[in-house]
Scaffold this motif. Structure first.
Motif, PDB file in Angstrom:
ATOM      1  N   ILE A  14       0.795  -1.170  -0.151  1.00 46.76           N
ATOM      2  CA  ILE A  14      -0.092   0.066   0.055  1.00 46.76           C
ATOM      3  C   ILE A  14       0.831   1.181  -0.061  1.00 46.76           C
ATOM      4  CG2 ILE A  14      -0.385  -0.297   2.577  1.00 46.76           C
ATOM      5  CD1 ILE A  14      -3.207   0.963   2.084  1.00 46.76           C
ATOM      6  N   LEU A  15       0.439   2.168  -0.893  1.00 46.48           N
ATOM      7  CA  LEU A  15       1.325   3.402  -1.025  1.00 46.48           C
ATOM      8  C   LEU A  15       0.438   4.546  -0.644  1.00 46.48           C
ATOM      9  CD1 LEU A  15       3.190   3.098  -4.361  1.00 46.48           C
ATOM     10  CD2 LEU A  15       3.998   2.533  -1.898  1.00 46.48           C
ATOM     11  N   ALA A  16       0.753   5.411   0.275  1.00 41.14           N
ATOM     12  CA  ALA A  16      -0.184   6.570   0.713  1.00 41.14           C
ATOM     13  C   ALA A  16       0.464   7.754   0.618  1.00 41.14           C
ATOM     14  CB  ALA A  16      -0.704   6.491   2.268  1.00 41.14           C
ATOM     15  N   ASN A  17      -0.026   8.773  -0.672  1.00 39.86           N
ATOM     16  CA  ASN A  17       1.081   9.822  -0.863  1.00 39.86           C
ATOM     17  C   ASN A  17       0.452  11.198  -0.337  1.00 39.86           C
ATOM     18  OD1 ASN A  17      -1.041  10.664  -2.255  1.00 39.86           O
ATOM     19  ND2 ASN A  17      -0.258  10.311  -4.252  1.00 39.86           N
ATOM     20  N   GLY A  18      -0.661  11.156   0.349  1.00 37.86           N
ATOM     21  CA  GLY A  18      -0.906  12.520   1.219  1.00 37.86           C
ATOM     22  C   GLY A  18      -1.627  13.594   0.408  1.00 37.86           C
ATOM     23  N   LEU A  19      -1.695  13.434  -0.857  1.00 39.00           N
ATOM     24  CA  LEU A  19      -2.224  14.529  -1.873  1.00 39.00           C
ATOM     25  C   LEU A  19      -3.619  14.830  -1.433  1.00 39.00           C
ATOM     26  CD1 LEU A  19      -0.461  13.935  -5.109  1.00 39.00           C
ATOM     27  CD2 LEU A  19       0.093  15.374  -3.219  1.00 39.00           C
ATOM     28  N   ALA A  20      -4.270  14.018  -0.548  1.00 33.64           N
ATOM     29  CA  ALA A  20      -5.866  14.475  -0.302  1.00 33.64           C
ATOM     30  C   ALA A  20      -5.759  15.676   0.595  1.00 33.64           C
ATOM     31  CB  ALA A  20      -6.579  13.390   0.243  1.00 33.64           C
ATOM     32  N   GLU A  21      -4.591  15.895   1.259  1.00 37.05           N
ATOM     33  CA  GLU A  21      -4.165  17.092   2.008  1.00 37.05           C
ATOM     34  C   GLU A  21      -5.366  17.291   3.362  1.00 37.05           C
ATOM     35  OE1 GLU A  21      -4.713  20.460  -0.643  1.00 37.05           O
ATOM     36  OE2 GLU A  21      -2.707  20.235  -1.376  1.00 37.05           O
ATOM     37  N   ASN A  22      -5.680  15.970   3.862  1.00 39.61           N
ATOM     38  CA  ASN A  22      -6.427  15.654   4.956  1.00 39.61           C
ATOM     39  C   ASN A  22      -5.329  16.140   6.157  1.00 39.61           C
ATOM     40  OD1 ASN A  22      -5.342  13.059   4.083  1.00 39.61           O
ATOM     41  ND2 ASN A  22      -5.639  12.671   6.430  1.00 39.61           N
ATOM     42  N   PRO A  23      -5.696  16.517   7.393  1.00 40.28           N
ATOM     43  CA  PRO A  23      -4.735  16.421   8.308  1.00 40.28           C
ATOM     44  C   PRO A  23      -4.144  15.146   8.566  1.00 40.28           C
ATOM     45  CG  PRO A  23      -6.837  17.722   9.044  1.00 40.28           C
ATOM     46  CD  PRO A  23      -7.131  16.912   7.658  1.00 40.28           C
ATOM     47  N   THR A  24      -2.990  14.918   8.696  1.00 40.42           N
ATOM     48  CA  THR A  24      -2.332  13.533   8.760  1.00 40.42           C
ATOM     49  C   THR A  24      -2.661  13.090   9.693  1.00 40.42           C
ATOM     50  OG1 THR A  24      -0.329  14.624   7.773  1.00 40.42           O
ATOM     51  CG2 THR A  24       0.112  12.630   8.755  1.00 40.42           C
ATOM     52  N   ILE A  25      -2.965  11.567   9.625  1.00 38.33           N
ATOM     53  CA  ILE A  25      -3.344  10.705  10.488  1.00 38.33           C
ATOM     54  C   ILE A  25      -2.088  10.207  11.378  1.00 38.33           C
ATOM     55  CG2 ILE A  25      -4.912   8.669  11.276  1.00 38.33           C
ATOM     56  CD1 ILE A  25      -6.316   9.095   8.760  1.00 38.33           C
ATOM     57  N   THR A  26      -2.254  10.700  12.731  1.00 40.82           N
ATOM     58  CA  THR A  26      -1.075  10.146  13.820  1.00 40.82           C
ATOM     59  C   THR A  26      -1.675   9.502  14.874  1.00 40.82           C
ATOM     60  OG1 THR A  26      -0.974  12.474  14.680  1.00 40.82           O
ATOM     61  CG2 THR A  26       0.515  11.930  12.885  1.00 40.82           C
ATOM     62  N   GLU A  27      -2.624   9.181  15.080  1.00 39.11           N
ATOM     63  CA  GLU A  27      -3.391   8.520  16.200  1.00 39.11           C
ATOM     64  C   GLU A  27      -4.521   7.581  15.790  1.00 39.11           C
ATOM     65  OE1 GLU A  27      -4.537  11.517  19.139  1.00 39.11           O
ATOM     66  OE2 GLU A  27      -2.569  12.321  19.224  1.00 39.11           O
ATOM     67  N   LYS A  28      -4.886   6.793  16.668  1.00 37.93           N
ATOM     68  CA  LYS A  28      -6.104   5.963  16.329  1.00 37.93           C
ATOM     69  C   LYS A  28      -7.210   6.438  16.758  1.00 37.93           C
ATOM     70  CE  LYS A  28      -3.307   1.562  15.768  1.00 37.93           C
ATOM     71  NZ  LYS A  28      -3.223   0.194  16.231  1.00 37.93           N
ATOM     72  N   ASP A  29      -7.372   7.416  16.012  1.00 41.31           N
ATOM     73  CA  ASP A  29      -8.802   8.316  16.218  1.00 41.31           C
ATOM     74  C   ASP A  29     -10.062   7.913  15.270  1.00 41.31           C
ATOM     75  OD1 ASP A  29      -7.932   9.328  13.938  1.00 41.31           O
ATOM     76  OD2 ASP A  29      -7.366  11.485  15.091  1.00 41.31           O
ATOM     77  N   GLU A  30     -10.739   9.124  15.465  1.00 37.57           N
ATOM     78  CA  GLU A  30     -12.054   8.543  14.387  1.00 37.57           C
ATOM     79  C   GLU A  30     -11.681   8.551  12.867  1.00 37.57           C
ATOM     80  OE1 GLU A  30     -12.303  12.948  15.270  1.00 37.57           O
ATOM     81  OE2 GLU A  30     -11.758  11.347  16.470  1.00 37.57           O
ATOM     82  N   ASN A  31     -10.669   9.343  12.758  1.00 27.25           N
ATOM     83  CA  ASN A  31     -10.353   9.449  11.282  1.00 27.25           C
ATOM     84  C   ASN A  31      -9.632   7.912  10.798  1.00 27.25           C
ATOM     85  OD1 ASN A  31     -11.332  12.094  10.860  1.00 27.25           O
ATOM     86  ND2 ASN A  31      -9.250  12.889  11.290  1.00 27.25           N
ATOM     87  N   TYR A  32      -8.588   7.550  11.784  1.00 26.12           N
ATOM     88  CA  TYR A  32      -7.924   6.285  11.546  1.00 26.12           C
ATOM     89  C   TYR A  32      -9.180   5.148  11.319  1.00 26.12           C
ATOM     90  CZ  TYR A  32      -5.529   2.057  12.602  1.00 26.12           C
ATOM     91  OH  TYR A  32      -5.079   0.601  12.506  1.00 26.12           O
TER      92      TYR A  32
END
Length: 407
Positions: free
Chosen positions: A235-253
């Motif tokens: 899996i590759l995730a390039n970040g171009l969606a420009e969402n706040p970077t997911i760094t915790e196992k929160d609701e976005n994760y």
């Protein structure tokens, strides 16, 4: 949350291109055999691999290149697994990455490599070397279809999917392509899967999400009980969606994990459905187990049973074979509590209650089991855990395909 199904496969997310060509690894020039996925910017990356002790050379090279948890391209060949070729295989797998990196003006360790095909035959690296310039030239936003064709071996249909969802006000896209037909008992099986997303997520959480998702999707597929040598999911995730970077196992994760698991579930079921010579997708639902792990073991025993698989091919409601398959596992259960039923679009038929036969209409059973997707439901009445696993029937064609695979 809303999840939208879209076209585009691995090139649906922002910043991803793909291509697929014929370079000469397969006998027919009508069959593409070399594929490339490319991210226009560096991407967080993660992978999972076969548990077979015999591994293809590309797995060793890809794992080494992923020690920094980032990548920008994946080159894949079909027609030759580059397995059991010793140092020659490792050298050629590394050469594939360095040749492709040079064309893309990247470092070699930014390129990952995968192969699928015949085991024990030296890889024709010259054909790949000659093909890489054209492969690179053909990279495009419309290249997912060619790429997915180029990774196929005995697959009878392409396996692609893309989904859209939102994290806050940012639209995130995830795409996938996969191949797999025979030698599939994951953990994983002759199975390659490549996932792209424009999500911004830390490499550690990307790895965690992939592992969590694969555990309940690809690792619950079995076509024939053989674990292959080259299985790989990247899996590759390039970040171009420009969402706040997911760094915790929160609701976005959690939202990402839910979408990733939906994507992988559909892809895994398509792989099971396309087992070599398969005519039916089988889903075994084990419910009422003492643990989820018990349910997985029991379910896999059912869908791996040659007798169950042939009964499903023949549309024969021979439910005794299911209890037999449950019984030779090491999982403790009470046979006198077990219920069994069959379900399909044609209806539901109960065939066993409390470990004993129920009277049922044989004609109705035949009708239910003649559909191309069948659910085998087993209730153990022992606990609160359940698991679904997927497989396929066993037909005459499976023997034919695997009897002359090299020729």
């Amino acid at each position: 949350m809303d999840i939208k199904y879209i076209g585009g496969g691995v090139t649906a997310p922002n910043g991803f291109l793909a291509s697929g060509i014929y370079c000469g690894l397969k006998k027919s020039n009508l069959q593409k055999d070399l594929a490339l996925i490319y991210s226009e910017v560096p991407a967080a990356a993660a992978g999972m691999y076969t548990k077979n002790k015999v591994k293809g050379a590309p797995i060793y090279i890809t794992k080494e290149h992923l020690t920094n948890k980032k990548a920008q391209a994946i080159i894949i060949n079909s027609g030759n697994a580059n397995t059991c070729n010793g140092d020659d295989g490792l050298h050629k797998a590394e050469k594939m990455t360095s040749l492709q990196a040079k064309e893309l003006k990247l470092k070699a360790d930014d390129v990952l490599v995968a192969s699928t095909g015949v085991i024990g035959v030296p890889l024709n690296i010259d054909a790949i070397k000659d093909g890489i310039p054209l492969l690179t030239e053909k990279l495009s936003k419309d290249g997912s279809n060619d790429a997915s064709l180029a990774i196929m071996t005995t697959d009878t249909f392409q396996k692609q999917l893309a989904l859209e969802f939102f994290i806050g006000d940012k639209k995130v896209t995830i795409g996938s392509m996969a191949k797999g037909s025979g030698m599939i008992e994951p953990n994983m099986g002759t199975m390659l899967s490549f996932i792209t997303t424009d999500l911004s997520i830390s490499p550690k959480l990307l790895t965690d999400a992939l592992k969590s998702s694969v555990t309940v999707t690809y690792n619950r597929v079995s076509v024939d009980g053989d674990t292959s040598t080259n299985d790989m999911i990247l899996i590759l995730a390039n970040g171009l969606a420009e969402n706040p970077t997911i760094t915790e196992k929160d609701e976005n994760y959690d939202a990402f994990l839910k979408v990733l698991t939906e994507l992988n579930t559909i892809m895994a079921k398509n792989i099971a459905k396309d087992g070599e010579g398969a005519t039916k997708l089988l889903e075994c639902q084990i419910i009422g187990a003492k643990s989820e792990e018990d349910a997985v073991v029991l379910g896999k025993s059912v869908i791996n049973s040659s007798l169950v698989k042939t009964a499903m091919f023949g549309s024969d409601a021979n439910w005794g074979r299911i209890l037999c398959a449950l019984g030779y596992t090491k999982i403790d259960f009470d046979p006198e509590k077990v219920d069994v039923s069959f379900e399909s679009p044609a209806g539901t038929i109960n065939v066993c209650e409390a470990g004993s036969s129920l009277p049922f209409d044989e004609d109705m059973a035949k009708k239910v089991l003649s559909e191309n997707e069948i659910i085998i439901k087993v209730n153990l009445f022992l606990g609160d855990y359940s698991a679904y696993v997927w497989g396929c029937d066993l037909s005459y064609e499976y023997v034919k395909i695997n009897g002359d695979y090299r020729s």
